[in-house]
Motif scaffolding. Structure first.
Motif, short mmCIF file in Angstrom:
data_model
loop_
_atom_site.label_atom_id
_atom_site.label_comp_id
_atom_site.label_asym_id
_atom_site.label_seq_id
_atom_site.Cartn_x
_atom_site.Cartn_y
_atom_site.Cartn_z
N GLU A 128 -30.47 -74.95 56.99
CA GLU A 128 -30.30 -76.37 57.50
C GLU A 128 -31.88 -76.97 58.41
OE1 GLU A 128 -27.31 -77.30 60.65
OE2 GLU A 128 -26.54 -75.37 59.64
N HIS A 129 -32.30 -77.75 58.04
CA HIS A 129 -33.00 -78.47 58.42
C HIS A 129 -32.77 -79.56 59.77
CE1 HIS A 129 -35.52 -83.03 59.13
NE2 HIS A 129 -37.17 -81.71 59.29
N ILE A 130 -33.45 -78.85 60.97
CA ILE A 130 -33.13 -80.20 61.89
C ILE A 130 -34.34 -80.28 63.10
CG2 ILE A 130 -31.21 -78.35 62.91
CD1 ILE A 130 -33.09 -76.61 64.82
N ALA A 131 -35.16 -80.18 62.92
CA ALA A 131 -36.26 -81.38 62.61
C ALA A 131 -37.77 -81.64 61.96
CB ALA A 131 -36.71 -80.45 64.42
N THR A 132 -38.25 -82.48 62.03
CA THR A 132 -39.76 -82.40 62.09
C THR A 132 -40.91 -83.17 62.72
OG1 THR A 132 -38.92 -83.34 59.44
CG2 THR A 132 -41.31 -83.62 60.24
N LEU A 133 -41.84 -82.52 63.26
CA LEU A 133 -43.18 -82.10 63.91
C LEU A 133 -44.14 -82.28 63.24
CD1 LEU A 133 -41.65 -79.32 66.27
CD2 LEU A 133 -40.86 -82.11 66.66
N GLN A 134 -44.74 -83.63 63.73
CA GLN A 134 -46.27 -83.96 63.21
C GLN A 134 -47.26 -83.15 64.50
OE1 GLN A 134 -47.11 -86.28 60.56
NE2 GLN A 134 -48.83 -85.32 60.08
N ASP A 135 -47.61 -82.12 64.07
CA ASP A 135 -48.52 -81.89 65.13
C ASP A 135 -50.19 -82.54 65.51
OD1 ASP A 135 -46.67 -79.68 65.08
OD2 ASP A 135 -47.99 -77.99 64.26
N ALA A 136 -50.22 -83.08 64.32
CA ALA A 136 -51.62 -83.18 64.31
C ALA A 136 -51.55 -84.03 62.92
CB ALA A 136 -52.61 -82.31 63.94
N SER A 143 -37.99 -85.30 54.59
CA SER A 143 -38.10 -84.87 56.03
C SER A 143 -37.87 -83.44 56.21
CB SER A 143 -37.49 -85.24 56.84
OG SER A 143 -35.63 -85.62 56.42
N ASP A 144 -37.07 -82.86 55.49
CA ASP A 144 -37.36 -81.24 55.20
C ASP A 144 -38.49 -81.10 54.92
OD1 ASP A 144 -36.73 -81.69 52.96
OD2 ASP A 144 -35.11 -81.19 52.21
N GLY A 145 -39.30 -81.29 54.59
CA GLY A 145 -40.34 -80.19 54.08
C GLY A 145 -40.55 -79.96 52.13
N SER A 146 -39.57 -80.22 52.26
CA SER A 146 -39.40 -80.09 50.11
C SER A 146 -39.65 -81.25 49.46
CB SER A 146 -37.74 -79.53 50.32
OG SER A 146 -37.51 -80.95 50.37
N MET A 147 -40.56 -80.50 48.15
CA MET A 147 -41.03 -81.72 47.39
C MET A 147 -40.31 -81.44 46.46
SD MET A 147 -44.94 -80.76 48.53
CE MET A 147 -46.09 -80.68 50.01
N GLY A 148 -40.08 -82.57 45.96
CA GLY A 148 -39.98 -82.36 44.55
C GLY A 148 -38.88 -83.86 44.30
N ALA A 149 -38.07 -83.89 45.92
CA ALA A 149 -36.65 -85.03 45.52
C ALA A 149 -37.51 -87.13 45.27
CB ALA A 149 -35.67 -85.37 46.94
N GLY A 150 -38.69 -86.82 45.76
CA GLY A 150 -39.46 -87.99 46.33
C GLY A 150 -40.50 -88.53 44.86
N ALA A 151 -40.30 -89.39 44.16
CA ALA A 151 -41.71 -89.58 43.04
C ALA A 151 -43.08 -89.43 43.66
CB ALA A 151 -41.91 -90.95 42.85
N ILE A 152 -43.45 -89.79 44.84
CA ILE A 152 -44.37 -89.76 45.73
C ILE A 152 -44.83 -87.64 46.04
CG2 ILE A 152 -43.20 -90.15 47.85
CD1 ILE A 152 -46.63 -90.72 46.59
N ASP A 153 -43.63 -87.66 45.73
CA ASP A 153 -43.82 -85.46 46.57
C ASP A 153 -44.96 -84.95 46.04
OD1 ASP A 153 -41.67 -86.53 48.26
OD2 ASP A 153 -40.11 -85.23 47.16
N GLY A 154 -45.89 -84.31 47.12
CA GLY A 154 -46.69 -83.27 46.03
C GLY A 154 -47.92 -82.77 46.52
N VAL A 155 -48.61 -82.57 46.32
CA VAL A 155 -49.78 -81.85 46.60
C VAL A 155 -50.68 -82.67 46.18
CG1 VAL A 155 -52.08 -80.22 47.80
CG2 VAL A 155 -49.55 -79.77 48.22
N TYR A 156 -52.22 -83.15 46.58
CA TYR A 156 -52.88 -84.48 46.21
C TYR A 156 -54.29 -83.96 46.82
CZ TYR A 156 -48.95 -87.11 44.40
OH TYR A 156 -47.78 -88.22 44.36
#
Length: 613
Positions: A46-54, A13-26
């Motif tokens: 310090e993560h405070i928000a995740t926004l999905q613009d599209a 949710s903070d935008g980082s990749m690697g902690a989850g098994a699915i994480d990454g760019v495909y």
């Protein structure tokens, strides 16, 4: 997740990749970047928000307390913007300050290259790290037809132990901002799918009179459907919708056809593109390894052989192991004819239509009993070849697995609908539909004589006939697919409508795949107790077609509750727990989200609700 087919990006949710098994760019079913981690002066924001613009653009907002002055209000913030294109992803990280003095900082991004095929990721395993070459502000890696380029303008770029680090020393001006960016792009010499060249050609549906929850679901779904659009590389002008991210980000016959059927009210762009894409790949020969047969419609298309480590499943790049896609292809063609699509525009499909009808009769009904059945002849294909294609999906009330060849109840309904609709179109095109009407009656009579069972849960159609032609006596959501097809009479339809809305099948969030009265029921069973969005939408569609508007409204309400719970991006499936017991449906691990037919279900439900008013 963020996507623009055939690329997708998954993160925390903070935008980082690697902690989850699915994480990454495909890109094109291959993970090309496994980790991405941003630090500022050695500390994580310090993560405070995740926004999905599209669907293809996400932003992750954070604070940088280490750069602040004293006081409660944050003075410096960070914003990571992820933009996914068909060839990869661009990440832009911006530091913004309201301070009246300049701020200096070191931004460091750690990235781990990868070349993991999606089925390897699904198995929980990792491929060996690829050799990486760093030159100035760019890095490259590749193999197996994939070539990846990472560009980090202005960065000090280095590689060690399989990890690339990009570092910038920046100065944020007083009350100003500064940005850095990393681009990851990949090409695939073995690609079988690509992004369409044109934007979607569908019409925006009228939602003014709809429930606000339905309006929101439709709006988000249209964005996801746009981002899921693909073409094949061999037929780049024919768009269709990918089955779902992350596991099925390609052409799946059954999935694409149901999506296209749901989208017919929005126009012909996706329906015609889907018909053409699949007609171009229609079977022409008999091959047990790929399950190809003359006239048969494809199940799935992959860039290479598909196998999951540790499992016996091995599928060729073009795999035809589906018993229902051929009938559904005809049904989609008939849908367009019924809605007034110009006859001259359908004439091109006549050879494929006749071949598909012939497949149903001569190959689908392999023993001539008037029913379509399937069995895997290769020994390493799908053991179940209907939409519930998991190995335990067809079972008796006592939990015993049914043995094949299996004749599924909904496949007979699709076949009847296809034969009747195909006959009508053939007549209009100057052919002879009479033999197919007679064949549809043969299927209907065989179904009525063989499928209906009496159990403690009442009278209903069995999920299937097994290899000994015995009715497999479980009550399942499959019965919802029979409505509105021409297979059932009015009394039979009323029985099915009653079962669909009973506590045994209706969870309050949709229709369970398996009744709670069956021994094998489990709320998180993939096909034996969970709720599938499209499955319930098909039931809603059929209920409205049969005039069962109150029952359709009940199931629609369940889907709208689920839509709210999943922020209007309903996944492929979720738990079959009763709404009376849980305040929201429990997510199913590893469900596709977004998923083609789940997103398109919003349009099906909207159309059904408008028809019912």
């Amino acid at each position: 997740m963020t996507l623009r087919a055939p690329a997708q990006a998954w993160s925390r949710s903070d935008g980082s990749m690697g902690a989850g098994a699915i994480d990454g760019v495909y890109v094109s079913d291959v993970r090309v970047l496994r980790t991405l981690d941003v630090t500022v002066d050695g500390a994580s924001p310090e993560h405070i928000a995740t926004l999905q613009d599209a669907a293809d653009r996400s932003r992750f907002v954070s604070l940088l307390r280490g750069l602040d002055d004293v006081g409660a209000d944050p003075d410096v913030r960070g914003e990571l913007i992820r933009e996914v294109t068909p060839s990869g992803a661009r990440h832009t990280f911006t530091l913004s300050s309201r301070l009246t003095r300049s701020v200096t900082a070191t931004i460091r991004v750690a990235l781990e290259p990868a070349l993991d095929e999606v089925q390897v990721v699904k198995s929980g395993m990792l491929s060996d790290p690829p050799a990486t070459h760093v030159t100035g502000e760019s890095a490259t890696w590749g193999g197996g037809g994939i070539a990846v380029v990472l560009q980090a303008d202005g960065a000090d770029l280095r590689e060690a132990a399989g990890v690339i680090t990009a570092e910038w020393s920046v100065e944020v001006p007083p009350q100003g901002a500064v940005s850095i960016a990393i681009d990851v792009r990949a090409t695939d010499d073995h690609a079988v799918v690509a992004a369409p060249a044109e934007p979607p050609q569908w019409a925006n549906p009228a939602t003014e009179a709809a429930d606000d929850r339905l309006r929101r679901w439709v709006h988000r779904s249209l964005g996801d459907l746009d981002a899921l659009r693909l073409t094949t590389t061999s037929a780049p002008d024919f768009p269709f919708v990918a089955a779902g991210a992350p596991w099925f980000f390609t052409l799946f016959g059954r999935d694409a056809l149901w999506v296209a059927r749901f989208l017919v009210p929005l126009g012909s762009d996706i329906p015609i593109g889907t018909l053409r894409s699949l007609a171009a790949l229609q079977g022409t020969t008999t091959d047990p390894e790929s399950a190809e047969q003359p006239g048969k419609i494809l199940h799935e298309l992959r860039r290479g052989e598909f196998s999951i480590p540790g499992e016996s499943l091995v599928l060729p790049p073009r795999y035809f192991g589906t018993v229902d896609a051929t009938a559904l292809w005809i049904c989609l063609l008939a849908d367009l004819h019924k809605t007034g699509y110009p006859l001259d525009g359908l004439r091109e499909f006549r050879p494929a239509l006749e071949a598909a009808l012939t497949w149903m009769r001569d190959f689908g009904d392999s023993d001539g009993d008037g029913l379509l059945e399937y069995i895997d002849e290769s020994g390493h294909g799908l053991s179940n070849q209907g939409w519930k294609d998991s190995s335990d999906s067809v079972q008796w009330r006592d939990g015993t697995l049914a043995e094949g060849p299996l004749a599924l109840c909904e496949v007979q309904a699709y076949a009847v609908e296809a034969a009747l609709g195909g006959a009508e179109l053939l007549d209009a095109l100057g052919g002879d539909g009479k033999p197919w009407r007679g064949w549809a009656k043969k299927v209907t009579d065989a179904f009525r004589a063989s499928f209906w069972v009496e159990t403690p849960e009442g009278r209903y159609p069995a999920i299937a006939l097994d290899g000994a032609k015995r009715a497999v006596d479980t009550l399942t959501s499959n019965v919802g697919h029979l409505l509105g097809t021409g297979l059932l009479d009015s009394d039979e339809s009323r029985l099915v409508a009653t079962h669909l809305t009973s506590p045994a099948l209706s969870s309050g969030y949709g229709v369970r795949t398996l009744s709670i009265g069956a021994s094998g029921f489990w709320p998180l069973g993939y096909h034996v107790g969970s709720v599938w969005t499209h499955d319930t939408a098909i039931a809603v569609r059929g209920l409205v077609a049969g005039g069962f508007h109150a029952e359709a409204a009940q199931l629609t309400e369940g889907l709208l509750r689920a839509a709210v719970a999943f922020d209007y991006r309903i996944p492929e499936l979720y738990s079959g727990d009763a709404a009376a017991d849980v305040p929201a449906p429990v997510p199913y691990p590893a469900a596709c989200r977004p998923q083609g037919w789940s997103a398109a279900s919003a349009i099906a439900v909207l159309s059904a609700s408008q028809s019912g008013n």
